[in-house]
Design an enzyme around this catalytic site. Structure first.
Site, PDB file in Angstrom:
ATOM      1  N   ASP A 180       0.838  -1.205   0.000  1.00  9.76           N
ATOM      2  CA  ASP A 180       0.000   0.000   0.000  1.00  9.76           C
ATOM      3  C   ASP A 180       0.871   1.252   0.000  1.00  9.76           C
ATOM      4  O   ASP A 180       0.565   2.241  -0.672  1.00  9.76           O
ATOM      5  CB  ASP A 180      -0.965  -0.009   1.182  1.00  9.76           C
ATOM      6  CG  ASP A 180      -0.281  -0.189   2.528  1.00  9.76           C
ATOM      7  OD1 ASP A 180       0.902  -0.597   2.563  1.00  9.76           O
ATOM      8  OD2 ASP A 180      -0.930   0.060   3.563  1.00  9.76           O
ATOM      9  N   TYR A 181       1.968   1.232   0.747  1.00 11.24           N
ATOM     10  CA  TYR A 181       2.880   2.378   0.797  1.00 11.24           C
ATOM     11  C   TYR A 181       3.483   2.634  -0.583  1.00 11.24           C
ATOM     12  O   TYR A 181       3.493   3.771  -1.061  1.00 11.24           O
ATOM     13  CB  TYR A 181       3.978   2.114   1.821  1.00 11.24           C
ATOM     14  CG  TYR A 181       4.998   3.230   1.939  1.00 11.24           C
ATOM     15  CD1 TYR A 181       4.703   4.381   2.666  1.00 11.24           C
ATOM     16  CD2 TYR A 181       6.239   3.133   1.327  1.00 11.24           C
ATOM     17  CE1 TYR A 181       5.624   5.410   2.777  1.00 11.24           C
ATOM     18  CE2 TYR A 181       7.171   4.158   1.432  1.00 11.24           C
ATOM     19  CZ  TYR A 181       6.862   5.285   2.156  1.00 11.24           C
ATOM     20  OH  TYR A 181       7.786   6.306   2.254  1.00 11.24           O
ATOM     21  N   CYS A 182       3.991   1.576  -1.239  1.00 10.91           N
ATOM     22  CA  CYS A 182       4.589   1.733  -2.562  1.00 10.91           C
ATOM     23  C   CYS A 182       3.550   2.227  -3.571  1.00 10.91           C
ATOM     24  O   CYS A 182       3.838   3.094  -4.399  1.00 10.91           O
ATOM     25  CB  CYS A 182       5.207   0.419  -3.029  1.00 10.91           C
ATOM     26  SG  CYS A 182       6.707  -0.045  -2.150  1.00 10.91           S
ATOM     27  N   SER A 184       1.001   4.090  -2.998  1.00 13.19           N
ATOM     28  CA  SER A 184       0.744   5.512  -2.751  1.00 13.19           C
ATOM     29  C   SER A 184       1.877   6.383  -3.271  1.00 13.19           C
ATOM     30  O   SER A 184       1.645   7.481  -3.780  1.00 13.19           O
ATOM     31  CB  SER A 184       0.529   5.753  -1.251  1.00 13.19           C
ATOM     32  OG  SER A 184       1.730   5.567  -0.513  1.00 13.19           O
ATOM     33  N   LYS A 185       3.118   5.897  -3.165  1.00 11.04           N
ATOM     34  CA  LYS A 185       4.264   6.684  -3.626  1.00 11.04           C
ATOM     35  C   LYS A 185       4.405   6.656  -5.143  1.00 11.04           C
ATOM     36  O   LYS A 185       4.780   7.655  -5.757  1.00 11.04           O
ATOM     37  CB  LYS A 185       5.553   6.190  -2.956  1.00 11.04           C
ATOM     38  CG  LYS A 185       5.588   6.454  -1.456  1.00 11.04           C
ATOM     39  CD  LYS A 185       5.426   7.936  -1.153  1.00 11.04           C
ATOM     40  CE  LYS A 185       5.508   8.235   0.335  1.00 11.04           C
ATOM     41  NZ  LYS A 185       5.344   9.676   0.634  1.00 11.04           N
TER      42      LYS A 185
END
Length: 298
Positions: A180-182, A184-185
């Site tokens: 999820d972090y990747c 978003s980035k």
């Protein structure tokens, strides 16, 4: 084909010239700079560095107590105006309301630094609680939509401004346990590039874009994360001070991209040919990642 290759060669040679001849710094004295996630970490350091150059500082963070402490510290050490506003950037109405306060009390923001972010690294994607996944997407990408909506129209009307996206190398490479972090980035980088293209089509050359992709920084978000290979290592707090100068230098020289450390440029070139190996080399060990369940500055 020649109509495609000719401009490509011109841009390629232009990029080579810019690599050898660095443009002069632009003057930011008197410019109004807004930094999100400014209470601590990289956001605080970027604000401080720009304050030393005479910029008026507007600090946003969800952590009111830490924000007031940082604002008080910067007011005592810098000879510039420093304003602090507690704001949850993931909430559209709160961003718009706080933005109107800034415009009335400070003036038109001319440099916007989207730095606030959160990470959930404790789980595999299927194990991650839905509310944490939703929070990651709202803070790390949706917040960029709302801050741009709030401040970009005034920049367009003046044809003057600078949009700074503090992303992450996770917006270029996949990382284990951080789907999820990747995502978003990756989205933040794509969004920043798309807006830069829109501005170019609108012939608003006075508005610049800088996208920063640092490797994992050993602050609250990624404390304890390590990689197996020495080509990349977590950026320490001591190195962080040097990185902020590189980031501010990129802003002042109006660079489109900055990757930190420089070895990321090499990995980007290799990724095209050896995707799985390169991604595995730079991905942190899952067991070393933290789960941050409250909003944190980078």
């Amino acid at each position: 084909m020649i109509f495609f290759l000719l401009p490509l060669n011109i841009y390629k040679h232009g990029a080579f010239v810019r690599l050898l001849v660095q443009p002069a710094w632009k003057d930011v004295e008197g410019e109004i700079v807004l930094v999100t996630g400014a209470a601590q970490g990289l956001g605080k350091l970027i604000a401080e560095e720009l304050g030393h150059l005479g910029a008026t500082l507007v600090l946003w963070d969800v952590n009111r107590e830490a924000l007031e402490k940082t604002a008080k510290e910067l007011r005592s050490t810098l000879d510039v105006r420093v304003y602090a506003y507690a704001c949850d950037c993931s909430r559209r109405t709160e961003v718009y309301r706080t933005a109107e306060l800034v415009k009335r009390e400070v003036g038109d923001v001319s440099i916007l630094v989207n730095n606030a972010g959160v990470v959930t690294g404790k789980y595999t994607f299927t194990e991650a609680p839905d509310n944490l996944v939703d929070r990651t997407l709202r803070v790390n990408i949706a917040a960029h939509f709302w801050t741009y909506k709030a401040f970009l129209p005034d920049m367009i009307s003046r044809n003057h401004g600078h949009l700074v996206c503090i992303a992450c190398h996770g917006g270029l490479f996949a990382m284990n346990g951080l789907a999820d972090y990747c995502a978003s980035k990756f989205a933040a980088i794509g969004f920043a590039e798309s807006i830069a293209l829109e501005l170019r089509v609108l012939q608003k050359e006075g508005i610049k874009t800088t996208i920063v992709c640092p490797y994992l920084i050993n602050t609250t978000m990624f404390q304890g994360c390590q990689t197996k290979y020495v080509l990349l290592k977590t950026i320490s707090e001591k190195e962080n001070s040097f990185r902020r100068k590189r980031i501010v230098d990129a802003i002042l020289r109006e660079k489109m991209y900055l990757l930190l450390p420089s070895s990321l440029y090499l990995l980007m070139a290799l990724k095209r040919y050896t995707f799985s190996q390169v991604v595995y080399m730079q991905s942190p060990s899952k067991q070393n990642c933290l789960c941050i369940e409250v909003f944190k500055s980078k």
